[in-house]
Design a protein around this motif. Structure first.
Motif, PDB file in Angstrom:
ATOM      1  N   VAL A  66       0.833  -1.204   0.000  1.00  0.00           N
ATOM      2  CA  VAL A  66       0.000   0.000   0.000  1.00  0.00           C
ATOM      3  C   VAL A  66       0.867   1.253   0.000  1.00  0.00           C
ATOM      4  N   GLU A  67       1.921   1.270   0.796  1.00  0.00           N
ATOM      5  CA  GLU A  67       2.805   2.431   0.834  1.00  0.00           C
ATOM      6  C   GLU A  67       3.443   2.670  -0.531  1.00  0.00           C
ATOM      7  N   THR A  70      -6.514  -5.091   5.747  1.00  0.00           N
ATOM      8  CA  THR A  70      -6.891  -3.682   5.686  1.00  0.00           C
ATOM      9  C   THR A  70      -5.796  -2.840   6.332  1.00  0.00           C
ATOM     10  N   VAL A  71      -5.337  -1.861   5.585  1.00  0.00           N
ATOM     11  CA  VAL A  71      -4.231  -1.008   6.030  1.00  0.00           C
ATOM     12  C   VAL A  71      -4.736   0.427   6.158  1.00  0.00           C
ATOM     13  N   ALA A  72      -4.421   1.068   7.292  1.00  0.00           N
ATOM     14  CA  ALA A  72      -4.705   2.485   7.483  1.00  0.00           C
ATOM     15  C   ALA A  72      -3.424   3.277   7.227  1.00  0.00           C
ATOM     16  N   ALA A  73      -3.523   4.326   6.443  1.00  0.00           N
ATOM     17  CA  ALA A  73      -2.337   5.123   6.111  1.00  0.00           C
ATOM     18  C   ALA A  73      -2.658   6.605   6.247  1.00  0.00           C
ATOM     19  N   GLN A  75      -6.461   7.342   5.457  1.00  0.00           N
ATOM     20  CA  GLN A  75      -7.158   6.607   4.411  1.00  0.00           C
ATOM     21  C   GLN A  75      -7.002   5.114   4.663  1.00  0.00           C
ATOM     22  N   TYR A  76      -7.969   4.355   4.177  1.00  0.00           N
ATOM     23  CA  TYR A  76      -7.998   2.910   4.444  1.00  0.00           C
ATOM     24  C   TYR A  76      -8.027   2.150   3.120  1.00  0.00           C
ATOM     25  N   TYR A  77      -7.185   1.115   3.024  1.00  0.00           N
ATOM     26  CA  TYR A  77      -7.076   0.319   1.811  1.00  0.00           C
ATOM     27  C   TYR A  77      -7.120  -1.167   2.172  1.00  0.00           C
ATOM     28  N   ARG A  78      -7.827  -1.928   1.325  1.00  0.00           N
ATOM     29  CA  ARG A  78      -7.938  -3.374   1.540  1.00  0.00           C
ATOM     30  C   ARG A  78      -7.237  -4.094   0.398  1.00  0.00           C
ATOM     31  N   VAL A  79      -6.466  -5.127   0.762  1.00  0.00           N
ATOM     32  CA  VAL A  79      -5.643  -5.854  -0.204  1.00  0.00           C
ATOM     33  C   VAL A  79      -5.874  -7.352  -0.051  1.00  0.00           C
ATOM     34  N   GLY A  80      -5.978  -8.049  -1.188  1.00  0.00           N
ATOM     35  CA  GLY A  80      -6.015  -9.507  -1.189  1.00  0.00           C
ATOM     36  C   GLY A  80      -4.608 -10.044  -1.363  1.00  0.00           C
TER      37      GLY A  80
END
Length: 380
Positions: free
Chosen positions: A105-106, A157-160, A177-182
């Motif tokens: 995500v970063e 789920t990652v919060a950045a 912001q929040y992102y979800r990754v498989g």
């Protein structure tokens, strides 16, 4: 040799009797004598061995069905001494997939046109970005959820905290912001994979681009187990002990063992970041705020202590500590530095609307649920 005798009594039953040495020496011609004594018409002539053989035969006949049932039951039930097979629940760790998702995500947020290859270690799909590299910058990030949706397949789920530059290159205010990754994991279970071998190779890959999602719902904590407010007065022996302990623990003012129960070993914060600690408020689980008498040895009391810790530059920082006190020899001593404040029995968190909390400058800082989840710049 053995001599066969028979008796005709409701049928024929053949029995065997051992033959003595004298009988063995009889000539074969005496077979006629055997015919004379071989058939018996009365029970008086039965020998002891013959009676025993008849009884044994009837016992076998009578017990036949019971023996069959016992054999059937014995074959259908496990042996008493046989070990029972127990199934061990699979326990896969999400630490590896979570760390991989954070890095992905970063890298995704900070990538731009011409730097798409920076995402190759994370995502194998094709990607063409149209924004300049560095349009978005990440100041910090954290995993707030990792769930295995299938063996070796994780939803993370990652919060950045993200800052976005405008067209002039000026960075705007940061937002969470929040992102979800498989993430698919390869390797042993302790790496998030499915292999039972600890020597299996380890690897991770993202199955798609990150998906920006809404912030988790804010919660209001349940009731704490401190029913009595004691304020900040150090005239109360329990508050006095708590203040002295935290001064020694955080600022190095005094001997820590002076305030702890025998056998309790705690290490002070080192190096000491503060020069002074002041108690600003205390809540406890006593029955009355006016009761300041120390009870007999062994009594317990739980405190939630809020302090103001001052550093060498004179800046004050609020902190809270959950302490367990125990009475001994007419005074209170710290028996434990609790991991978390005590909850009221049956207490559960509840949903609550997010409200901004004022900071030291009078501005308001949004809570995580109210933090802006602004859409990321478009990418194709």
């Amino acid at each position: 040799m053995k001599r066969l005798r028979r008796r005709k009594e409701e049928g024929e039953v053949w029995t065997e009797e051992p033959v003595s040495a004298a009988d063995q020496s009889e000539p074969v011609a005496e077979a006629e004598g055997e015919d004379r004594i071989g058939w018996q018409t009365t029970t008086a002539g039965l020998s002891g061995m013959t009676k025993l053989a008849r009884v044994a035969a009837w016992v076998l006949v009578a017990s036949g069905p019971l023996t069959g049932v016992a054999a059937l039951l014995g074959s259908s039930s496990p042996a008493q001494g046989a070990p029972k097979k127990t199934s061990v629940a699979r326990q896969a760790s999400g630490t590896g997939p979570a760390g991989f998702a954070t890095l992905y995500v970063e890298a995704f947020l900070e990538a731009g046109e011409g730097t798409e290859k920076a995402l190759a270690p994370y995502y194998a799909g094709s990607l063409a970005l149209t924004i300049p590299p560095g349009t978005r910058s990440v100041t910090r990030s954290a995993v707030i959820g990792a769930r295995e949706t299938a063996p070796g397949y994780w939803s993370v789920t990652v919060a950045a905290t993200v800052s976005v530059k405008d067209k002039k290159g000026t960075a705007g205010p940061a937002s969470v912001q929040y992102y979800r990754v498989g993430v698919q994991a390869l390797g042993p279970e302790n790496a998030g994979g499915t292999s039972s071998s600890s020597d299996a190779p380890v690897g991770y890959t993202a199955t798609s681009l990150p998906a920006q999602v809404a912030a988790p719902e804010a919660l209001k904590p349940g009731a704490l187990g401190y029913g009595t407010s004691r304020g900040s007065s150090t005239s109360d022996p329990a508050t006095d002990t708590a203040g002295g302990f935290l001064n020694a623990y955080l600022a190095g003012n005094g001997d820590l063992s002076r305030y702890t129960s025998p056998g309790v070993h705690l290490q002070p914060v080192a190096p000491a970041l503060y020069t002074a600690v002041k108690v600003t408020h205390v809540d406890d689980d006593s029955t009355s705020a006016g009761d300041q008498k120390v009870p007999g040895d062994g009594a317990k009391r739980h405190l939630l202590v809020t302090i103001s810790a001052t550093d060498k530059d004179g800046r004050a920082f609020p902190l809270s500590y959950a302490l367990e006190l125990r009475s001994r020899a007419g005074r209170w001593e710290v028996a434990a530095l609790a991991d978390a404040p005590v909850l009221k029995p049956g207490s559960q968190p509840s949903t609550a609307p997010a409200t901004p909390a004022p900071d030291s400058d009078g501005d308001s800082t949004p809570t995580p649920a109210a933090a802006s989840a602004s859409p990321s710049p478009s990418s194709s």
